[in-house]
Design a protein around this motif. Sequence first.
Motif, PDB file in Angstrom:
ATOM      1  N   LYS A  99      36.478  62.577  43.305  1.00  0.00           N
ATOM      2  CA  LYS A  99      37.401  61.435  43.278  1.00  0.00           C
ATOM      3  C   LYS A  99      37.035  60.423  44.358  1.00  0.00           C
ATOM      4  N   VAL A 101      34.067  59.941  45.814  1.00  0.00           N
ATOM      5  CA  VAL A 101      32.801  59.274  45.476  1.00  0.00           C
ATOM      6  C   VAL A 101      33.031  58.253  44.378  1.00  0.00           C
ATOM      7  N   ARG A 102      33.817  58.612  43.360  1.00  0.00           N
ATOM      8  CA  ARG A 102      34.107  57.651  42.282  1.00  0.00           C
ATOM      9  C   ARG A 102      34.817  56.416  42.824  1.00  0.00           C
ATOM     10  N   VAL A 104      34.586  55.101  45.807  1.00  0.00           N
ATOM     11  CA  VAL A 104      33.613  54.272  46.512  1.00  0.00           C
ATOM     12  C   VAL A 104      32.701  53.541  45.534  1.00  0.00           C
ATOM     13  N   LEU A 105      32.272  54.209  44.489  1.00  0.00           N
ATOM     14  CA  LEU A 105      31.392  53.575  43.512  1.00  0.00           C
ATOM     15  C   LEU A 105      32.091  52.434  42.790  1.00  0.00           C
ATOM     16  N   ARG A 106      33.370  52.598  42.513  1.00  0.00           N
ATOM     17  CA  ARG A 106      34.136  51.505  41.870  1.00  0.00           C
ATOM     18  C   ARG A 106      34.324  50.333  42.819  1.00  0.00           C
ATOM     19  N   TYR A 107      34.509  50.624  44.084  1.00  0.00           N
ATOM     20  CA  TYR A 107      34.777  49.601  45.095  1.00  0.00           C
ATOM     21  C   TYR A 107      33.529  48.786  45.424  1.00  0.00           C
ATOM     22  N   ALA A 108      32.395  49.454  45.479  1.00  0.00           N
ATOM     23  CA  ALA A 108      31.172  48.811  45.953  1.00  0.00           C
ATOM     24  C   ALA A 108      30.580  47.860  44.956  1.00  0.00           C
TER      25      ALA A 108
END
Length: 108
Positions: A99, A101-102, A104-108
């Motif tokens: 959750k 990592v996901r 962060v990936l959505r944010y970046a």
Amino acid sequence: MATNDLQGTLELLVLKTLAATGSLHGYGIVLHIQRASDELLTVEEGSLYPALHRMEQNGWIQSEWALTETRRKAKYYTLTAQGRRQLDRAEKSFDDLVKGVRAVLRYA
């Protein structure tokens, strides 16, 4: 994220494998993880056996010598009650890691 989360992933995979299969020798654990992951994950013996040793010392698994299907002597590993509790904790921890990592990936 704790520094041992990724190392704990191997332990999670082994515990889950033993929960699903009952009892396996080291090579059987490696094969199960490969097959269950559609060949995406490979576990090296140099990582597996130290992890099995740690897990046995922690009381999460137990082992006994037996003959394989090909009549060779091998150490078979099974999950203990303490290992089932650890599996539950490890699955929750891994879910939280995914959750994070996901997010962060959505944010970046």
